[in-house]
Design an enzyme around this catalytic site. Structure first.
Site, PDB file in Angstrom:
ATOM      1  N   VAL A  75       0.953  -1.210   0.152  1.00  0.00           N
ATOM      2  CA  VAL A  75       0.010   0.280   0.126  1.00  0.00           C
ATOM      3  C   VAL A  75       0.817   1.213  -0.062  1.00  0.00           C
ATOM      4  O   VAL A  75       1.745   1.068   0.533  1.00  0.00           O
ATOM      5  CB  VAL A  75      -0.990   0.065   1.274  1.00  0.00           C
ATOM      6  N   SER A  76       0.533   2.183  -1.059  1.00  0.00           N
ATOM      7  CA  SER A  76       1.504   3.254  -1.050  1.00  0.00           C
ATOM      8  C   SER A  76       1.703   4.277   0.256  1.00  0.00           C
ATOM      9  O   SER A  76       0.773   4.220   1.059  1.00  0.00           O
ATOM     10  CB  SER A  76       0.896   4.244  -2.236  1.00  0.00           C
ATOM     11  N   GLN A  77       2.847   4.814   0.405  1.00  0.00           N
ATOM     12  CA  GLN A  77       2.791   5.670   1.702  1.00  0.00           C
ATOM     13  C   GLN A  77       1.907   6.674   1.750  1.00  0.00           C
ATOM     14  O   GLN A  77       1.249   7.223   0.523  1.00  0.00           O
ATOM     15  CB  GLN A  77       4.327   6.288   1.699  1.00  0.00           C
TER      16      GLN A  77
END
Length: 225
Positions: A75-77
């Protein structure tokens, strides 16, 4: 040690959003803005990111870092999630296509801001888990299907906005075709070594204007041949 309660988690979420604000200010020259839309920041404060990651990494959910979610995906930052959402600028009356649901965190942020979100995910286990999580949160304006994201979702086209959470070397033609005139597409573009967060605007006449912003690193957009 006792587990964290909702109050603790809310404090950490607020801290995460403060870190996003600092990150945005530091990157203001590249971004052309020093702050993100308050609607986006409010959505980031509301959505419980710790629910959208495996339990083993949930204690790190509010740090500004990508987290593994299985199948070699992350999951992206939070900063990148907030920035991509801000660049997309989804409005309450708009229909948004998301490519790459993952476990549904970015989907949940979009669902807070857009009228309807259609999301395509290639990994069946992710799609079913995301669906369950979004239902638990009462987000009923989302539809998810399992499939090849590079083909978009023609049955629901055209879309006001399209957000892609996986990188392609070139923009898949289906995205440009399914984007409404006056619409906007936000995606990471480039090779594995050099990707840039890219904004493509389609004007009323169907002409495209492309802006490259900051270097990013996303997993590749998977296709089914």
């Amino acid at each position: 040690m006792k587990p964290m309660n909702e109050e603790h988690l809310a404090v950490l979420r607020r801290h995460m959003v403060e870190m996003i604000a600092i990150h945005t200010d530091l990157a203001s020259e590249e971004l052309g803005k020093a702050a993100l839309d308050e609607r986006v920041m409010a959505a980031m404060r509301r959505v419980p990111r710790h629910l959208f990651v495996p339990a083993s990494v949930a204690p790190y959910a509010y740090q500004d870092m990508p987290l593994p979610i299985g199948f070699d995906k992350t999951v992206s930052q939070p900063f990148i999630v907030a920035l991509m959402t801000d660049l997309l600028a989804p409005q309450p009356h708009e229909v948004v296509l998301e490519i790459g649901t993952g476990l549904g965190y970015q989907t949940a942020i979009l669902a807070q801001l857009a009228g309807q979100v259609w999301s395509v995910e290639i990994i069946e286990e992710f799609a079913s888990r995301a669906e369950a999580l979004l239902q638990e949160l009462g987000l009923s304006n989302v539809g998810i299907r399992v499939g090849d994201g590079s083909r978009g979702w023609p049955e629901h086209a055209p879309f006001d906005k399209i957000l892609v959470t996986a990188a392609a070397e070139q923009t898949p033609p289906a995205f440009l075709k399914q984007l409404k005139p006056g619409g906007r597409l936000v995606l990471p573009l480039g090779s594995k070594e050099a990707q840039f967060l890219t904004v493509i605007d389609k004007d009323a006449a169907g002409q495209l204007e492309t802006r490259k912003l900051i270097p990013v690193r996303f997993s590749r957009l998977e296709t089914v041949t």
